[in-house]
Design a protein around this motif. Structure first.
Motif, short mmCIF file in Angstrom:
data_model
loop_
_atom_site.label_atom_id
_atom_site.label_comp_id
_atom_site.label_asym_id
_atom_site.label_seq_id
_atom_site.Cartn_x
_atom_site.Cartn_y
_atom_site.Cartn_z
N ASP A 46 0.78 -1.26 0.07
CA ASP A 46 0.00 0.23 0.08
C ASP A 46 0.89 1.11 -0.13
N ARG A 47 2.10 1.30 -0.16
CA ARG A 47 2.96 2.45 -0.32
C ARG A 47 3.03 2.82 -1.68
N PRO A 48 2.76 4.33 -1.80
CA PRO A 48 2.61 4.89 -2.91
C PRO A 48 3.70 4.88 -3.81
N LYS A 49 4.94 5.39 -3.02
CA LYS A 49 6.06 5.72 -3.76
C LYS A 49 7.31 4.92 -3.40
N PRO A 50 8.38 4.94 -4.29
CA PRO A 50 9.64 4.35 -3.87
C PRO A 50 10.19 4.35 -2.54
N TYR A 51 10.74 3.43 -1.77
CA TYR A 51 11.42 3.92 -0.57
C TYR A 51 12.57 2.83 -0.29
N GLN A 52 13.48 2.85 0.62
CA GLN A 52 14.51 2.24 0.95
C GLN A 52 13.93 0.75 1.47
N GLN A 53 14.52 -0.31 0.55
CA GLN A 53 14.11 -1.56 0.87
C GLN A 53 15.34 -2.47 0.66
N ARG A 54 15.17 -3.74 1.40
CA ARG A 54 16.34 -4.64 1.06
C ARG A 54 15.97 -5.89 0.51
N ILE A 55 17.10 -6.32 -0.18
CA ILE A 55 16.81 -7.74 -0.91
C ILE A 55 18.10 -8.64 -0.55
N PHE A 56 17.58 -9.68 0.11
CA PHE A 56 18.40 -10.75 0.75
C PHE A 56 19.05 -11.48 -0.64
N LEU A 57 20.32 -11.59 -0.45
CA LEU A 57 21.13 -12.34 -1.47
C LEU A 57 21.28 -13.91 -1.17
N GLY A 58 21.30 -14.05 0.19
CA GLY A 58 21.64 -15.30 0.43
C GLY A 58 23.08 -16.00 0.45
N LEU A 59 23.90 -14.82 -0.01
CA LEU A 59 25.34 -14.98 -0.17
C LEU A 59 26.27 -14.85 1.15
N PRO A 60 27.20 -15.74 1.51
CA PRO A 60 28.11 -15.58 2.60
C PRO A 60 29.16 -14.29 2.55
N ALA A 61 29.35 -13.85 3.80
CA ALA A 61 30.42 -12.70 3.72
C ALA A 61 31.81 -13.21 3.76
N ASN A 62 32.02 -13.64 2.49
CA ASN A 62 33.61 -13.93 2.25
C ASN A 62 33.90 -13.66 0.67
N PRO A 63 35.09 -13.62 0.49
CA PRO A 63 35.50 -13.17 -0.68
C PRO A 63 34.77 -13.43 -1.95
N ASP A 64 34.19 -14.84 -2.01
CA ASP A 64 33.49 -15.33 -3.18
C ASP A 64 32.24 -14.67 -3.24
N GLY A 65 31.47 -14.41 -1.95
CA GLY A 65 30.29 -13.83 -1.69
C GLY A 65 30.08 -12.46 -2.08
N PHE A 66 31.21 -11.45 -1.79
CA PHE A 66 31.38 -10.37 -1.98
C PHE A 66 31.56 -10.02 -3.57
N ARG A 67 32.29 -11.07 -4.26
CA ARG A 67 32.28 -10.83 -5.66
C ARG A 67 31.05 -10.87 -6.48
N ARG A 68 30.34 -11.87 -5.92
CA ARG A 68 28.90 -12.04 -6.46
C ARG A 68 28.03 -10.94 -6.09
N ALA A 69 28.07 -10.56 -4.72
CA ALA A 69 27.29 -9.62 -4.51
C ALA A 69 27.38 -8.18 -5.25
N GLU A 70 28.67 -7.90 -5.32
CA GLU A 70 29.04 -6.57 -6.07
C GLU A 70 28.36 -6.82 -7.51
N ALA A 71 28.66 -7.83 -8.31
CA ALA A 71 27.90 -7.91 -9.74
C ALA A 71 26.25 -7.76 -9.42
N GLU A 72 25.73 -8.38 -8.46
CA GLU A 72 24.25 -8.52 -8.30
C GLU A 72 23.84 -6.80 -8.01
N ALA A 73 24.70 -6.15 -7.47
CA ALA A 73 24.45 -4.81 -6.86
C ALA A 73 24.71 -4.00 -8.13
N ARG A 74 25.46 -4.07 -9.13
CA ARG A 74 25.75 -3.32 -10.29
C ARG A 74 24.59 -3.66 -11.40
#
Length: 369
Positions: A46-74
């Motif tokens: 019921d929100r009318p406008k865009p707002y700050q939200q989160r998308i969970f990636l299910g990726l671990p906080a390790n070098p491989d996870g950060f690589r894939r997360a950066e690609a997803e963010a871009r």
């Protein structure tokens, strides 16, 4: 060339995204990564406008996870810039809260919370899990369900307040946009049932009636030092006073008994602790206080163990006229809690006696000339 250890960190990735003017940032919750950005409302919102939200990636906080997360963010940033963002690409199970069982969210939140806070397992079980266990464990966690759990509790009660506060934390962790705190009501210290706190005369007389020397020592230490029931089993004498080594609010030094005469008359400097089987297990399970309460009933003590602590709090402020900050420090809580929790139990007779003592002092305040 930066090392992989430096390059693949949360700070390094977010700096690259910022330098590239990508309108997405990574966040870390526990050991998992997620994206945060200003996004259109989810389907059915019921929100009318865009707002700050989160998308969970299910990726671990390790070098491989950060690589894939950066690609997803871009990729997400590119879709936002080009107006091609569609929630359909992110709503399948595993990407966001949709499809993930509530039980899994609870497990992940528990791991995160215990990692970032000092909390006894018994406290989690008795205060947090008790709220979360009401949720349908195998169903997806959603706004409607947490609201239903809140409204199922009675308004302006401790249960409603705890339900709102605990579910708000879980919802926030899962990325559910909901304000539960607006429903928590006005339950507080003023709603707590008034106690019939025993007089110091009654406390002294009752000590003499306890036949078991070990439980008499427990009683005496609680009366003279205002300890919580479980803290009696985790304290020792030092040159400065009685040192509590563990308990509800952690270690503290109780440097002043009230009354000092009780220490000598009751031989409190010679600890005689009762033998309690599975002491540490009872403490971790939050049941050590029940053991003390049962012994009080066994010896027909006409008040509860915590009434001794309340009497100490009143004695500190009224009889000995200690500053609130000092009394609170002795008892291991904040001045605000001291005022809310103990001052409201001061009876008329106690207040009258305190006022009389002040008025009879030779150095009492005098009217202006």
């Amino acid at each position: 060339m930066p090392s992989s250890r430096t390059e693949w960190t949360l700070e390094a990735v977010n700096q690259r995204l910022k330098d590239g003017r990508v309108r997405v940032q990574l966040q870390q919750v526990g050991n998992r990564l997620l994206m945060r950005a200003t996004l259109p409302p989810k389907p059915g919102s019921d929100r009318p406008k865009p707002y700050q939200q989160r998308i969970f990636l299910g990726l671990p906080a390790n070098p491989d996870g950060f690589r894939r997360a950066e690609a997803e963010a871009r990729l997400l940033g590119s879709r936002l810039v080009m107006g091609q963002f569609d929630w359909a690409a992110y709503l399948p199970a595993g990407k966001t809260l949709d499809g993930k069982p509530t039980a899994q969210w609870i497990r992940e939140f528990k791991a995160h919370y215990l990692e970032t806070h000092t909390l006894r397992p018994a406290t989690w079980q008795n205060q947090w899990a008790k709220v979360y266990n009401r949720l349908p464990q195998e169903q997806p966690l959603n706004k409607d369900e947490v609201l239903r759990q809140v409204h199922a509790t009675e308004r302006n009660t401790r249960n409603r307040q705890a339900t709102c506060q605990k579910l708000q934390k879980l919802a926030q962790f899962a990325g559910i946009e909901v304000d539960l705190l607006q429903y928590q009501g006005n339950y507080g210290a003023s709603k707590v049932k008034a106690r019939n706190v025993p007089s110091d005369e009654m406390i002294a007389a009752t000590w003499q009636q306890i036949p078991n020397s070990a439980w008499r020592w427990v009683y005496g230490v609680m009366a003279a030092f205002g300890l919580r029931d479980h803290e009696v089993f985790f304290c020792h004498w030092t040159d400065e006073g009685l040192q509590v080594t563990q308990g509800k609010t952690g270690p503290r030094l109780v440097f002043q008994p009230l009354y000092p005469e009780w220490v000598e008359a009751w031989e409190l400097r010679s600890p005689v602790l009762p033998k309690v089987q599975n002491l540490h297990e009872l403490y971790e399970a939050g049941k050590l206080g029940d053991k003390v309460a049962r012994q009080f009933r066994r010896y027909q003590v006409p008040f509860t163990p915590y009434d001794l602590r309340h009497a100490y709090g009143i004695r500190a402020s009224v009889t000995f006229e200690l500053p609130v900050t000092t009394a609170a420090a002795l008892m291991g809580h904040t001045p605000q809690i001291h005022l809310q929790r103990y001052h409201r139990h001061i009876g008329l007779k106690t207040n009258q006696d305190a006022a009389k003592r002040v008025m009879e002092r030779s150095d009492r305040p005098r009217p202006p000339a």
